[in-house]
Enzyme design. Structure first.
Site, mmCIF file in Angstrom:
data_model
loop_
_atom_site.group_PDB
_atom_site.id
_atom_site.type_symbol
_atom_site.label_atom_id
_atom_site.label_comp_id
_atom_site.label_asym_id
_atom_site.label_seq_id
_atom_site.Cartn_x
_atom_site.Cartn_y
_atom_site.Cartn_z
ATOM 1 N N HIS A 133 0.679 -1.179 0.124
ATOM 2 C CA HIS A 133 -0.092 -0.012 -0.105
ATOM 3 C C HIS A 133 0.959 1.376 -0.008
ATOM 4 C CE1 HIS A 133 -3.894 -1.924 0.557
ATOM 5 N NE2 HIS A 133 -3.499 -2.458 1.815
ATOM 6 N N CYS A 146 -3.362 0.881 9.890
ATOM 7 C CA CYS A 146 -4.261 -0.114 9.343
ATOM 8 C C CYS A 146 -5.435 -0.546 10.260
ATOM 9 C CB CYS A 146 -3.459 -1.276 8.797
ATOM 10 S SG CYS A 146 -2.102 -1.007 7.712
#
Length: 198
Positions: A101, A188
């Site tokens: 990511h 996250c």
């Protein structure tokens, strides 16, 4: 567990994402009822493109979205259309090969400063920002959370923690070794937002 990927929470509106991993497509829909408890409006990325919250870094001046295996140009274009009425500017940037990511390799420390790996910063995606690089060999700590005056950072990266301390940040170390095994950074595991005022 990695709830950030499923939604983008802005002060005015929440947006349910459409993650690019097929196994995670249902997660955003599961998040919507919870978001609706806090937001009068929850928008959705409908597709056909994909957008994953882990690829989105919201700064004081723009929303940076990295293309990756989980986020594509079509998903970014749809996000751009959804946030435009609220005055947000979306800028598409590139996530380096081999990085899961965009935010695996960066985080916002304050309105002008980004903590980043050298490999991500070398793409020139942070032009105009002050950048602090993670120490060599400590790239896995690039994803932190700024919470009021504190920087919440994964434990086990002493040289980067020292860099941030010397730069004037109040660093708090948190064990994150289990989530880190799956490239899970500090951001996250949570959605951080201030619900709109009534």
């Amino acid at each position: 567990m990695f709830v950030e990927d499923a939604a983008l929470c802005l002060p005015e509106v929440a947006i349910a994402m459409r993650p690019g991993a097929a196994s995670r497509l249902g997660e955003a829909a599961e998040m919507v009822p919870t978001l609706e408890q806090f937001y009068p409006e929850v928008l959705r990325i409908q597709g056909p493109g994909f957008a994953d919250g882990g690829d989105i870094l919201t700064t004081e001046r723009e929303i940076l979205v990295g293309t990756s295996s989980r986020t594509d140009a079509a998903g970014i274009d749809e996000l751009r259309r959804l946030v435009a009425p609220y005055g947000y500017r979306v800028r598409e940037v590139n996530t380096p090969e081999g990085v899961l990511h965009f935010k695996t390799d960066c985080s916002l420390l304050d309105e002008e400063t980004i903590l980043s790996t050298r490999r991500l910063d070398s793409t020139d995606c942070f032009d105009g920002y002050r950048v602090i690089h993670t120490a060599e060999g400590e790239e896995a700590c690039a994803n932190t959370i700024r919470f009021n005056e504190l920087v919440l950072m994964p434990a086990g990266f002493p040289r980067t923690a020292e860099l941030l301390d010397k730069a004037g940040y109040q660093v708090r170390l948190i064990g994150n070794s289990e989530a880190g095994k799956l490239d899970g950074g500090m951001s996250c595991l949570s959605l951080r937002f201030a619900p709109p005022r009534a």
